[in-house]
Structures are given as structure tokens and as C-alpha cells.
Scaffold this motif. Structure first.
Motif, short mmCIF file in Angstrom:
data_model
loop_
_atom_site.label_atom_id
_atom_site.label_comp_id
_atom_site.label_asym_id
_atom_site.label_seq_id
_atom_site.Cartn_x
_atom_site.Cartn_y
_atom_site.Cartn_z
N MET A 1 0.85 -1.17 0.00
CA MET A 1 0.00 0.00 0.00
C MET A 1 0.89 1.24 0.00
SD MET A 1 -3.03 -1.23 0.05
CE MET A 1 -4.13 0.09 0.42
N ALA A 2 0.44 2.26 -0.69
CA ALA A 2 1.18 3.51 -0.73
C ALA A 2 0.28 4.65 -0.34
CB ALA A 2 1.75 3.75 -2.12
N SER A 3 0.87 5.67 0.20
CA SER A 3 0.14 6.87 0.61
C SER A 3 0.72 8.06 -0.12
CB SER A 3 0.29 7.05 2.12
OG SER A 3 -0.27 8.27 2.53
N HIS A 4 -0.12 9.00 -0.43
CA HIS A 4 0.31 10.19 -1.15
C HIS A 4 1.43 10.94 -0.42
CE1 HIS A 4 0.12 13.89 -3.45
NE2 HIS A 4 -0.10 14.55 -2.35
N HIS A 5 1.31 11.09 0.88
CA HIS A 5 2.29 11.87 1.63
C HIS A 5 3.40 11.05 2.26
CE1 HIS A 5 0.35 15.76 1.31
NE2 HIS A 5 -0.81 15.13 1.48
N SER A 6 3.13 9.81 2.60
CA SER A 6 4.13 9.07 3.37
C SER A 6 4.72 7.87 2.65
CB SER A 6 3.52 8.63 4.71
OG SER A 6 2.37 7.84 4.50
N GLY A 7 4.47 7.72 1.37
CA GLY A 7 5.06 6.61 0.64
C GLY A 7 4.46 5.28 1.04
N LEU A 8 5.31 4.28 1.22
CA LEU A 8 4.82 2.98 1.65
C LEU A 8 4.31 3.05 3.08
CD1 LEU A 8 7.53 0.62 0.16
CD2 LEU A 8 5.24 1.08 -0.71
N GLY A 13 1.36 -1.62 12.82
CA GLY A 13 2.33 -0.79 13.51
C GLY A 13 2.93 -1.48 14.72
N GLN A 14 3.59 -0.72 15.55
CA GLN A 14 4.20 -1.26 16.76
C GLN A 14 3.12 -1.85 17.66
OE1 GLN A 14 6.34 2.01 18.43
NE2 GLN A 14 8.06 1.77 17.03
N ASN A 15 3.48 -2.85 18.41
CA ASN A 15 2.56 -3.53 19.33
C ASN A 15 1.34 -4.09 18.62
OD1 ASN A 15 4.24 -2.86 21.55
ND2 ASN A 15 3.30 -0.85 21.63
N ALA A 16 1.50 -4.46 17.35
CA ALA A 16 0.44 -5.08 16.54
C ALA A 16 -0.78 -4.19 16.36
CB ALA A 16 0.05 -6.43 17.12
N GLN A 17 -0.59 -2.89 16.41
CA GLN A 17 -1.70 -1.97 16.15
C GLN A 17 -2.08 -2.04 14.68
OE1 GLN A 17 -3.40 -0.07 18.40
NE2 GLN A 17 -2.22 -1.22 19.91
N PRO A 18 -3.36 -2.11 14.35
CA PRO A 18 -3.79 -2.21 12.94
C PRO A 18 -3.70 -0.85 12.24
CG PRO A 18 -5.70 -2.15 14.36
CD PRO A 18 -4.49 -2.17 15.26
N TYR A 19 -2.48 -0.44 11.92
CA TYR A 19 -2.21 0.89 11.37
C TYR A 19 -3.02 1.18 10.11
CZ TYR A 19 0.40 4.89 9.63
OH TYR A 19 0.75 6.11 9.16
N LEU A 20 -3.00 0.27 9.15
CA LEU A 20 -3.71 0.50 7.89
C LEU A 20 -5.21 0.57 8.12
CD1 LEU A 20 -3.65 0.88 4.85
CD2 LEU A 20 -3.68 -1.61 4.62
N LEU A 21 -5.75 -0.31 8.93
CA LEU A 21 -7.17 -0.28 9.24
C LEU A 21 -7.57 1.04 9.90
CD1 LEU A 21 -9.86 -1.81 9.26
CD2 LEU A 21 -9.22 -2.71 11.50
N ASN A 22 -6.75 1.53 10.80
CA ASN A 22 -7.03 2.81 11.45
C ASN A 22 -7.05 3.94 10.43
OD1 ASN A 22 -7.18 1.55 13.91
ND2 ASN A 22 -5.10 2.09 14.53
#
Length: 57
Positions: A1-8, A13-22
Motif C-alpha cells: 500500500m502507498a500513501s500520497h504523503h508518506s510513501g509505503l 504498527g508497533q505492538n500489533a496496532q492495525p495501522y492501515l485499518l485505522n
């Protein structure tokens, strides 16, 4: 997945946080989607798209 501002983008995330879902569940008022869509229409960025996509824009 890529983001306009942050690239890949990290999917998890850390501690298994669902970063993409968030990110996907971010409230619309924080995404600037409406502002970007209006600007794209003003700039006629959708002029070259086929009709099937235009129905969703």
C-alpha cells in the motif's frame, strides 16, 4: 500500500496496532476528501476518465 504523503505505509504498527485499518477508518472530515474532490473538479482532472469511473467521482 502507498500513501500520497508518506510513501509505503505500514500495515501493522508497533505492538500489533492495525495501522492501515485505522487509516482506512479515519473520519471523513479528517481526510480532506471533499476538498480534494472539489479541487479536482475545478481543475478538470476527471476530464480524461472513462464514464464508469466518473459515476463514482
Amino acid at each position: 500500500m502507498a500513501s500520497h504523503h508518506s510513501g509505503l505505509v505500514n500495515v501493522v504498527g508497533q505492538n500489533a496496532q492495525p495501522y492501515l485499518l485505522n487509516r482506512k477508518n479515519k473520519p471523513e472530515e479528517k481526510t480532506h476528501y471533499t476538498q480534494a474532490l472539489e479541487r479536482a473538479k475545478q481543475e478538470q482532472l476527471f476530464a480524461q476518465l472513462d464514464d464508469s469511473f466518473k459515476r463514482h467521482a
